[in-house]
Scaffold this active site. Sequence first.
Site, short mmCIF file in Angstrom:
data_model
loop_
_atom_site.label_atom_id
_atom_site.label_comp_id
_atom_site.label_asym_id
_atom_site.label_seq_id
_atom_site.Cartn_x
_atom_site.Cartn_y
_atom_site.Cartn_z
CE1 TYR A 180 -4.35 -1.09 0.50
CE2 TYR A 180 -4.40 1.23 1.05
CZ TYR A 180 -5.05 0.08 0.68
OH TYR A 180 -6.40 0.11 0.51
CG ASP B 121 -8.49 -1.50 2.27
OD1 ASP B 121 -9.47 -0.96 2.83
OD2 ASP B 121 -8.15 -1.22 1.11
CG ASP C 224 -6.13 -17.86 3.23
OD1 ASP C 224 -5.17 -17.35 3.83
OD2 ASP C 224 -6.11 -19.02 2.82
CE LYS D 85 -2.56 -16.06 1.61
NZ LYS D 85 -3.05 -17.36 1.87
#
Length: 386
Positions: A136, A270, A246, A206
């Site tokens: 980002y 986000d 996830d 992740k």
Amino acid sequence: MTDIRIVPLVKGDGVGPEVTRAMVEILDAAVSKAYGEDRRIEWQEVLAGGKAFEQCGTYLPDETLEAFKKYHIGIKGPLMTPVGGGIRSLNVALRQELDLFVCQRPVRWFKGVASPVRHPENVDMVIFRENTEDIYAGIEWEAGTPQARKFYDFIHNEMGVNKVRFPETSSFGVKPVSEEGSKRLVREACRYAVGHGLPSVTLVHKGNIMKFTEGGFKKWGYEVAAEEFGEEIASGKLVIKDCICDAFLQNALLKPEDYSVIATLNLNGDYVSDMLAAQVGGIGIAPGANINYTTGDAIFEATHGTAPDIAGKDIVNPCSNVLSGVMMLEYIGWDEAARLVVKALEKSFEAGYATQDLARLMENGKPMGTAAFTGHIVELIGEEKS
Ligand code: NAD
């Protein structure tokens, strides 16, 4: 002597002035009810966005930044995104300028508000999203430019990277994730959990795939928790755990009661913020704040956009801005005023009184215009016992 807090206020674009008017009326009523003459907020309008451009020829005047720095807190309505060159987003510019490294989003359900899940009452989390790093950060080069070519040549020739499948037509982005950036975020998440008696901090990452960036976040997160909150962890007051992003998105739907404070990187944060907000009633009601806990600088904000399709129609839901005002009251320790606002909203929603975006989905919904809804909340605050 009255304790007066000066709060710089950006009304914002589109629906901004309407949600700001509602927030100011409701917070003033709550502060007055809670503290009588002893405390008062003095709102100081500062400009940003479209109004600033019209009046000063710049989207983010220096005076606005100076006011935020001087008074350490501020609150803002949504801002339009400038078209063409210079600033990509005013919100991002503010976050970077003041190094507001925590994007804090509390997510809770109000009884009566329609939800797509069966047990929205189990959703009660506070997200700490890292605000300054990650993919980002805006370090990217467009496919076909000399910069993208140069970047590819470097990673290919100097670093031996052979994994780019289509080098000629690839854009590239860089994902910086640092030890300092990760630790300062997780530190504040732990501090918040301990300070509010919350049971756990979950590091969402992740790291199974991005081992050094997202995996680094997880490793440094566990480290700072062990170094600085060892006592709380040993006594069982605070549990630190982690979850792959996830899996977290599934679990947060299936067993949200397992989660309390969430610490995560910028991009995951986000997605996670909006998914959780949807579970409790959507963007009209989700508040947020961008905070630098080291300097104390904090800007509270509505999380939705300028909603130009409904601007000026007296139908916008002001709750996102109102609840960001509640976060501000809590941040400065004016908890009783914050409690009065929350109580009034709880009562209103439970009885079906809400703006139309929420009321039309409620079983006993009674839609109200923005101004009428604001007046109703002010009345309920007046009826509260303080
Ligand atoms: P948006 O949030 O403004 O609107 C999306 C949809 O949700 C619209 O149909 C709108 O009517 C509805 N909606 C939004 N807030 C609502 C509320 N409080 N009550 C009832 N309905 C509401 O998103 P967008 O249309 O993608 O963006 C419009 C502009 O806002 C763009 O310029 C964008 O860059 C900007 N924006 C600003 C912020 C911010 O300042 N924090 C955030 C997102 C988008």
